[in-house]
Enzyme design. Structure first.
Site, PDB file in Angstrom:
ATOM      1  N   SER A 129       0.856  -1.180   0.000  1.00 38.08           N
ATOM      2  CA  SER A 129       0.000   0.000   0.000  1.00 38.08           C
ATOM      3  C   SER A 129       0.897   1.237   0.000  1.00 38.08           C
ATOM      4  CB  SER A 129      -0.954  -0.025   1.206  1.00 38.08           C
ATOM      5  OG  SER A 129      -1.848   1.068   1.157  1.00 38.08           O
ATOM      6  N   HIS A 178      -2.608  -1.276  -3.313  1.00 38.98           N
ATOM      7  CA  HIS A 178      -3.747  -0.378  -3.119  1.00 38.98           C
ATOM      8  C   HIS A 178      -3.569   0.840  -4.014  1.00 38.98           C
ATOM      9  CE1 HIS A 178      -4.288  -1.989   1.263  1.00 38.98           C
ATOM     10  NE2 HIS A 178      -4.682  -2.860   0.355  1.00 38.98           N
ATOM     11  N   ASP A 182      -4.264  -4.451   6.375  1.00 35.13           N
ATOM     12  CA  ASP A 182      -4.585  -5.372   5.299  1.00 35.13           C
ATOM     13  C   ASP A 182      -3.379  -6.256   4.978  1.00 35.13           C
ATOM     14  OD1 ASP A 182      -6.114  -6.528   3.248  1.00 35.13           O
ATOM     15  OD2 ASP A 182      -5.322  -5.143   1.760  1.00 35.13           O
TER      16      ASP A 182
END
Length: 341
Positions: free
Chosen positions: A162, A189, A282
């Site tokens: 991310s 992401h 995540d």
């Protein structure tokens, strides 16, 4: 959210201010006209989120992002005129710690652009709210694993990232020719409107071919395959790649957890799961599922992470067999999987 605006163009800054002022959920904390002023204002009055332009005097948006993340870390959204015309700058900013990118409302058209910005703000709010907590996973139907592997693929490398991820991914894979029976699948992401640009940018950094994943694709040996949707990337029992909007409530889209769990459930060959820098949690539970399925698991260490959120979650769950600094993850891959440098 309390929001700081960093933009030296008065009309653009005013357009951003008006979009924020029209909501009840957000407030403009300050407006900085230079990158250096944004760094100083973050230190003196840290916001929840900074809307950062790329081109500003004294410090550009890339360097201002880097300084803020080092000195007064907070969430940063790149908001600039035409992101597609500044791809290298955008990914340098994402590598420095920015979360995402969108177009300035004034230049995108007030109605449409304002809506796009508000959608981004909702996503940023969810990420900030979930960054310190765990995320419940809805159980997926447990289908029996199958012995078949996709033709020609023996080893699957699954990478999740991310904040700071694009540069970390490029550094990990740079100069490596993976063996012809290995495929690398990347879940980063990033907004689907910029995912194709990410694939093209990454292809310029690597010697291996890079392909954005279309719904229904099979695993392609010798290729770096990139998730390109705001829906979650999945691998089904037939080892076919696709996208699924469920779980809809996830703040992280596409979710690393979802794909890692698919690998744990369906992939019977050799696999390595790698969780790189990122805000939030995540990927930690998915990496744990891969480890419990007998796969090799690696997480980036704190010292080299732009944001030590996702790798920290993996470490807390004991999901990573190895915790490595970024410069050692690429060599580990080469020594484990093989191929040429």
């Amino acid at each position: 959210m309390r929001i700081g605006i960093a933009n030296d163009v008065p009309m653009a800054a005013e357009a951003l201010r008006r979009v924020i002022a029209a909501t009840r959920h957000h407030q403009v904390l300050w407006i900085a006209r230079t990158g250096l002023e944004a760094v100083r204002m973050c230190a003196e009055n840290r916001p929840d989120l900074v809307l950062m332009d790329l081109n500003m005097p004294e410090l550009d948006g890339v360097e201002a992002t880097r300084r803020i993340m080092e000195e007064s870390p907070c969430a940063i959204l790149i908001v600039t005129g035409r992101p597609q015309d500044s791809v290298n700058q955008v990914f340098r900013a994402l590598g420095a710690g920015a979360l995402d990118v969108t177009a300035t409302p004034m230049l995108a058209g007030q109605a449409e652009g304002g809506g796009q910005l508000l959608a981004k703000l909702r996503t940023m709010e969810k990420l900030i709210r979930h960054s310190g907590g765990s995320q419940a996973m809805s159980p997926r139907a447990q289908l029996p694993p199958v012995e078949r592997r996709d033709a020609g693929v023996q080893t699957l490398v699954a990478i999740g990232a991310s904040t700071g991820g694009p540069v970390a991914i490029a550094r990990t894979l740079a100069g490596w020719h993976a063996p012809p029976d290995c495929v690398i699948v990347v879940v980063q992401h990033i907004d689907e409107n910029f995912a194709d640009h990410f694939a093209k940018w990454l292809a310029e950094q690597l010697v291996m071919p890079v392909r954005a994943i279309e719904h229904g694709d099979m695993l392609m040996p010798g290729t770096v395959m990139i998730a390109k949707s705001n829906d979650h990337l999945v691998l089904d029992e037939k080892l076919q790649l696709g996208y699924d909007a469920v779980p809809r409530e996830y703040a992280y889209r596409p979710s690393v957890d979802v794909f890692f769990r698919c690998v744990a459930q369906h992939w019977r060959g050799d696999a390595i799961g790698i969780l790189l820098t990122g805000m939030g949690r995540d990927g930690g539970e998915g990496l744990l599922a891969m480890r419990q399925a007998g796969k090799t698991t690696v997480a980036q260490d704190q010292a080299t992470s732009a944001v030590y959120g996702m790798p920290r979650a993996a470490a807390e769950l004991d999901a990573a067999q190895l915790i490595l600094p970024l410069p050692k993850i690429g060599p580990f891959l080469r020594s484990t999987v093989g191929g040429k440098s």
